[in-house]
Design an enzyme around this catalytic site. Structure first.
Site, PDB file in Angstrom:
ATOM      1  N   TRP A 188       0.877  -1.185   0.000  1.00  0.00           N
ATOM      2  CA  TRP A 188       0.000   0.000   0.000  1.00  0.00           C
ATOM      3  C   TRP A 188       0.906   1.223   0.000  1.00  0.00           C
ATOM      4  CZ3 TRP A 188      -0.289   4.077   3.569  1.00  0.00           C
ATOM      5  CH2 TRP A 188      -1.260   5.034   3.254  1.00  0.00           C
ATOM      6  N   GLU A 229      -2.913  -3.060  -2.525  1.00  0.00           N
ATOM      7  CA  GLU A 229      -4.056  -2.508  -1.782  1.00  0.00           C
ATOM      8  C   GLU A 229      -4.413  -1.098  -2.249  1.00  0.00           C
ATOM      9  OE1 GLU A 229      -3.305  -2.243   2.409  1.00  0.00           O
ATOM     10  OE2 GLU A 229      -5.303  -1.440   2.862  1.00  0.00           O
ATOM     11  N   LYS A 231      -7.051   2.405  -2.251  1.00  0.00           N
ATOM     12  CA  LYS A 231      -7.737   3.227  -1.256  1.00  0.00           C
ATOM     13  C   LYS A 231      -8.600   4.231  -1.997  1.00  0.00           C
ATOM     14  CE  LYS A 231      -6.702   5.465   3.149  1.00  0.00           C
ATOM     15  NZ  LYS A 231      -5.726   5.488   4.239  1.00  0.00           N
ATOM     16  N   ASP A 262      -9.395  -3.630   1.465  1.00  0.00           N
ATOM     17  CA  ASP A 262      -9.503  -3.120   2.830  1.00  0.00           C
ATOM     18  C   ASP A 262     -10.925  -2.600   2.987  1.00  0.00           C
ATOM     19  OD1 ASP A 262      -9.548  -1.134   4.988  1.00  0.00           O
ATOM     20  OD2 ASP A 262      -7.382  -1.406   5.087  1.00  0.00           O
ATOM     21  N   HIS A 265     -11.729   1.054   2.709  1.00  0.00           N
ATOM     22  CA  HIS A 265     -11.203   1.801   1.570  1.00  0.00           C
ATOM     23  C   HIS A 265     -12.161   1.926   0.397  1.00  0.00           C
ATOM     24  CE1 HIS A 265      -6.666   1.327   2.710  1.00  0.00           C
ATOM     25  NE2 HIS A 265      -7.409   1.807   3.690  1.00  0.00           N
ATOM     26  N   HIS A 289      -8.273  -6.901   4.176  1.00  0.00           N
ATOM     27  CA  HIS A 289      -7.960  -6.167   5.389  1.00  0.00           C
ATOM     28  C   HIS A 289      -9.295  -5.930   6.078  1.00  0.00           C
ATOM     29  CE1 HIS A 289      -3.702  -4.310   4.793  1.00  0.00           C
ATOM     30  NE2 HIS A 289      -3.693  -5.622   4.911  1.00  0.00           N
ATOM     31  N   ASP A 297     -12.378   7.890   8.813  1.00  0.00           N
ATOM     32  CA  ASP A 297     -11.370   6.918   9.258  1.00  0.00           C
ATOM     33  C   ASP A 297     -11.666   5.533   8.706  1.00  0.00           C
ATOM     34  OD1 ASP A 297      -9.172   5.862  10.760  1.00  0.00           O
ATOM     35  OD2 ASP A 297     -10.654   4.979  12.090  1.00  0.00           O
ATOM     36  N   ASP A 299     -10.027   2.774   9.776  1.00  0.00           N
ATOM     37  CA  ASP A 299      -9.344   1.768  10.597  1.00  0.00           C
ATOM     38  C   ASP A 299      -9.866   1.613  12.027  1.00  0.00           C
ATOM     39  OD1 ASP A 299      -7.113   1.219   8.590  1.00  0.00           O
ATOM     40  OD2 ASP A 299      -6.928   3.372   8.867  1.00  0.00           O
ATOM     41  N   ASP A 329      -6.855  -4.966   9.741  1.00  0.00           N
ATOM     42  CA  ASP A 329      -6.211  -3.660   9.651  1.00  0.00           C
ATOM     43  C   ASP A 329      -7.032  -2.617  10.389  1.00  0.00           C
ATOM     44  OD1 ASP A 329      -4.586  -1.573   9.113  1.00  0.00           O
ATOM     45  OD2 ASP A 329      -5.030  -1.427   6.982  1.00  0.00           O
TER      46      ASP A 329
HETATM   47  C1  RNT Z   1      -3.636   2.344   4.814  1.00  0.00           C
HETATM   48  C2  RNT Z   1      -3.745   0.905   4.484  1.00  0.00           C
HETATM   49  C3  RNT Z   1      -2.611   0.057   4.978  1.00  0.00           C
HETATM   50  C4  RNT Z   1      -2.143   0.439   6.356  1.00  0.00           C
HETATM   51  C5  RNT Z   1      -1.121  -0.492   6.931  1.00  0.00           C
HETATM   52  C6  RNT Z   1      -0.453   0.096   8.136  1.00  0.00           C
HETATM   53  O1  RNT Z   1      -4.745   3.045   4.508  1.00  0.00           O
HETATM   54  O2  RNT Z   1      -4.953   0.397   4.966  1.00  0.00           O
HETATM   55  O3  RNT Z   1      -2.972  -1.276   4.907  1.00  0.00           O
HETATM   56  O4  RNT Z   1      -3.208   0.542   7.246  1.00  0.00           O
HETATM   57  O5  RNT Z   1      -0.229  -0.829   5.956  1.00  0.00           O
HETATM   58 ZN    ZN Z   2      -5.286  -1.757   4.904  1.00  0.00          ZN
END
Ligand code: RNT
Ligand code: ZN
Length: 423
Positions: A188, A229, A231, A262, A265, A289, A297, A299, A329
């Site tokens: 990423w 990955e 986003k 993810d 994302h 993820h 956010d 995460d 993640d």
């Molecule tokens: C960031 C991505 C990535 C990170 C990690 C720390 O938006 O999700 O995966 O969270 O690599």
């Molecule tokens: Zn991620």
């Protein structure tokens, strides 16, 4: 709950699921084989160990909170992880980032990292019966400050990051060979811009060229698997993300790589669950993820919500547990970090179990007969089956505490260990 109560509740649950031809014992056996890859970065707020008191800096990811007790050293992080793994049923993996190497107090730049910096992690993983996954760290670095790494128009910056990722893949392959399990190297990058660019095309062309160079080195899939990955946006990359979903999807399909989805994302109304059966028509494997997006956010700690339940339901319905790699993640510095890890991981495992317990044959039969009211009635009925009793029984059988008895362990650890740390 006493062992007798756990047993009694389970025997009722077993019967209830049995009415729908679901064999709870068989499903629990299947669950034992699921390994989730835990994100090392939940333990120290994505700081890493390149320099003392490192903190996540810029680059499209952010963390908030300053709950006491974060891991300040590799030893502390390992100790915390051992506590976490002791509260999880079955054996799982650890997902490392390049900035978590053991650099022995020396400044080792990202284009200088070597296998030896991860030998300690490999030895520890062996002692804990863990397998490892790995990530290049293309953020929290002065050479990422301008907002572009592998897609930078500055050739020197690009070369620096290409060298970093090249080394990361080599280290990943080493980990995979040492631990006898393919290491997934996920990439990423934070590249993008806050405001509207007029030249998206060149950045994406450059990213493609950088990736071509990185992946020109072939590794045996028995030791290394690659994933990419995407986003949607990040803090500071609201208007443009070079590595968008279309970009990596195209790249992955054309080059036989995995995409990493993810959950945080994508657009909030977009279903990540729905992507599973689409992607698996074109790609042998995928990486997830598992995360929880909340407003800006991506995460937050994973909870047992519809997104997560639907995601695992779709994996099971697609018969794809062996094709989908599950990583986590999320990172929250505002609550006990061990608690956050355990909540999110146990939740993911619960969602796998719930999905396994779905009376798939019966639902499918209704669907094929066009009896959609029966299908919907059954989907609703299973929502109130005593799923929790199966989960408790599974945990007890795997010698880990049930909900939320495990939290007592975390509080004890907080009192005895975490509260004594400088933060
Ligand atoms: C960031 C991505 C990535 C990170 C990690 C720390 O938006 O999700 O995966 O969270 O690599
Ligand atoms: Zn991620």
């Amino acid at each position: 709950m006493t062992p007798a109560q756990i047993e009694e509740a389970y025997s009722i649950a077993k019967e209830r699921y049995g009415e729908y031809d679901v064999d709870t014992a068989e499903k629990m056996e299947q669950l034992k084989n699921i390994s989730v890859s835990l994100q090392c970065w939940q333990g120290d707020d994505v700081g890493g160990f390149e320099k003392p008191q490192a903190r996540l800096e810029g680059g499209g990811i952010q963390i908030t909170g300053n709950y006491p007790g974060k891991a300040n050293t590799i030893e502390e992080l390992r100790m915390d992880l051992e506590k976490v793994y002791s509260l999880l049923p079955a054996t799982h993996r650890l997902n490392l980032h390049a900035m978590y190497g053991e650099f022995g107090g020396k400044i080792v730049d990202r284009d200088e990292i070597e296998k030896q910096h991860f030998q300690g992690w490999i030895d520890w993983a062996k002692s804990q019966h863990l397998k490892l996954d790995f990530n290049a760290t293309c953020f929290s670095h002065p050479k990422a400050d301008a907002g572009f790494t592998l897609s930078s128009k500055d050739g020197e910056i690009r070369a620096f990051w290409i060298e970093h990722v090249r080394r990361c893949r080599e280290i990943s392959a080493f980990m995979g060979a040492e631990l006898d399990s393919p290491c997934i190297h996920n990439l990423w990058i934070p590249d993008g811009s806050k405001d509207i660019p007029v030249d998206r095309f060149t950045h994406r062309r450059l990213l493609k060229e950088s990736l071509d160079e990185i992946y020109s080195v072939d590794w045996d899939p028995a030791v290394l698997k690659d994933s990419l990955e995407s986003k949607l946006f990040g803090i500071g990359s609201e208007s443009f993300v070079v590595g968008s979903h279309e970009f990596y999807l195209g790249y992955a399909i054309a080059n036989n790589k995995m995409v990493c989805l993810d959950m945080g994302h994508f657009h909030p109304t977009e279903s990540v669950a729905d992507k599973i059966s689409a992607l698996l028509q074109f790609s042998d494997e995928l990486l997830l993820h598992v995360s929880r997006g909340v407003r800006w956010d991506s995460d937050h700690v994973v909870i047992f919500n519809d997104d997560v339940k639907n995601l695992f339901a779709e994996i099971i319905r697609s018969d794809a547990l062996h094709r989908v790699h599950v990583a986590l993640d999320f990172f929250d510095a505002g609550i006990n970090r061990i608690g956050a890890w355990v909540i999110g991981t146990r939740t993911a495992l619960k969602a796998v179990l719930l999905a396994l317990l779905e009376p798939r044959r019966r639902l499918l039969r209704f669907e094929e007969e066009g009896d959609f009211a029966s299908r919907l009635a059954l989907l609703e009925a299973i929502k109130t089956l005593p799923f929790g009793a199966v989960w408790d029984y599974y945990c007890a059988g795997m010698n880990v505490p049930t909900e939320t008895v495990w939290m007592d362990e975390v509080k004890k650890y907080e009192r005895n260990v975490l509260s004594k740390r400088s933060s």
